[in-house]
Design an enzyme around this catalytic site. Sequence first.
Site, PDB file in Angstrom:
ATOM      1  N   ARG A 237       0.845  -1.190   0.000  1.00  0.00           N
ATOM      2  CA  ARG A 237       0.000   0.000   0.000  1.00  0.00           C
ATOM      3  C   ARG A 237       0.886   1.248   0.000  1.00  0.00           C
ATOM      4  O   ARG A 237       1.850   1.337   0.754  1.00  0.00           O
ATOM      5  CB  ARG A 237      -0.924   0.025   1.232  1.00  0.00           C
ATOM      6  CG  ARG A 237      -2.137  -0.907   1.116  1.00  0.00           C
ATOM      7  CD  ARG A 237      -3.119  -0.379   0.080  1.00  0.00           C
ATOM      8  NE  ARG A 237      -4.284  -1.227  -0.106  1.00  0.00           N
ATOM      9  CZ  ARG A 237      -4.402  -2.164  -1.027  1.00  0.00           C
ATOM     10  NH1 ARG A 237      -3.391  -2.413  -1.846  1.00  0.00           N
ATOM     11  NH2 ARG A 237      -5.507  -2.870  -1.153  1.00  0.00           N
ATOM     12  N   GLU A 266      -3.130   7.596  -6.588  1.00  0.00           N
ATOM     13  CA  GLU A 266      -3.038   6.903  -7.868  1.00  0.00           C
ATOM     14  C   GLU A 266      -4.111   7.400  -8.825  1.00  0.00           C
ATOM     15  O   GLU A 266      -5.266   7.521  -8.419  1.00  0.00           O
ATOM     16  CB  GLU A 266      -3.171   5.389  -7.652  1.00  0.00           C
ATOM     17  CG  GLU A 266      -2.026   4.813  -6.829  1.00  0.00           C
ATOM     18  CD  GLU A 266      -2.130   3.305  -6.626  1.00  0.00           C
ATOM     19  OE1 GLU A 266      -3.119   2.706  -7.096  1.00  0.00           O
ATOM     20  OE2 GLU A 266      -1.229   2.732  -6.010  1.00  0.00           O
ATOM     21  N   HIS A 285       0.767   0.098 -10.298  1.00  0.00           N
ATOM     22  CA  HIS A 285      -0.132  -0.758  -9.512  1.00  0.00           C
ATOM     23  C   HIS A 285      -0.604  -1.945 -10.352  1.00  0.00           C
ATOM     24  O   HIS A 285      -1.800  -2.205 -10.498  1.00  0.00           O
ATOM     25  CB  HIS A 285      -1.332   0.032  -8.992  1.00  0.00           C
ATOM     26  CG  HIS A 285      -1.973  -0.614  -7.788  1.00  0.00           C
ATOM     27  ND1 HIS A 285      -2.638   0.097  -6.826  1.00  0.00           N
ATOM     28  CD2 HIS A 285      -2.048  -1.915  -7.389  1.00  0.00           C
ATOM     29  CE1 HIS A 285      -3.093  -0.720  -5.894  1.00  0.00           C
ATOM     30  NE2 HIS A 285      -2.737  -1.959  -6.217  1.00  0.00           N
TER      31      HIS A 285
END
Length: 321
Positions: A237, A266, A285
């Site tokens: 994370r 993000e 990601h």
Amino acid sequence: MAIQVVVTDCDHANMNEEDAVFKKNGIEWKLEQCQTEDDLIAKCKGAIACVNQYARFTEKVFSALPDLKMIVRYGVGVDNVDLEAATRHGVQVCNVPDYGTFEVADQALALMMACTRKVCAANQQVHEGGWDYAVTIPVQRLSTLTVGVLGLGRIGQAFAKRVHALDCKVIGYDIYTDQVKKDPSLSFIELVSLEELLSKSDVISLHCGLSKDNQQMFNKNTFAKMKKGSILINVARGGLVNEADLAEALKSGQLSMAGIDVAVKEPMDKDNPLRSLPNAVVTPHMAWYSVQAASDLKTKAAEEAVRGVKGEAPRCPVNKL
């Protein structure tokens, strides 16, 4: 028949797996693209279960949706759901923790290899017309490295096994270690304190969830305790790391490299210094993704929502009701 399941928001290319699961079980559903609390309140009224990607479930939302009994998160983390509020309102929160275990462990290993073997720098130099291995100096033999694994759940264990196969020394830290101690296949992991993990590791890979207790736990003070020239890998994370402090540690040489797949925000802001640092390897990601993992995620999330509609015991509950 009334809508029983609402997919609150989803950026997947299609909903084929979800549709197949819901049709098989005779459940009416719909896809929305909720971004705000008001969106959720307006578009999820009457739903028994919600399958959720990014939209934030708060006290305000729960108070306005009395029929809601279950939220299923696409993925592992549930930091966009107020778990205390969900529990107060009798809403079962579930995740899908096992859809991409190997993929995330593989990405952590890929980032570690890119950082230790300087793959990206060498590739860029060749594409720009060069042919000089010296741009990668220094590179250390993998079997001489101590790899620290912070978080020894499914993914942390899978990553630990991968680096152990490369003859790295593996040390690990977790609040909960009973499973590791009981599993003979994990006996190669030396359990240490957090302080020891920071000071002894050549590479530290993060594999823990995000909570209010570990928010930005990797900051300038933490980096100062790490080995000079060590490497940080984060596929967990973004909120675990203070990105400004990480950038400074990379600039100063306190850390030699970082492999990052997750960010506080993000998509990562274009002016985020990690985007431009040559010793930061950044991926968007993507650690969770493979064709197989994406299909498993969608299927398992839909199947959990079906259990919520039918009043059956959930497979992967996060909160206790």
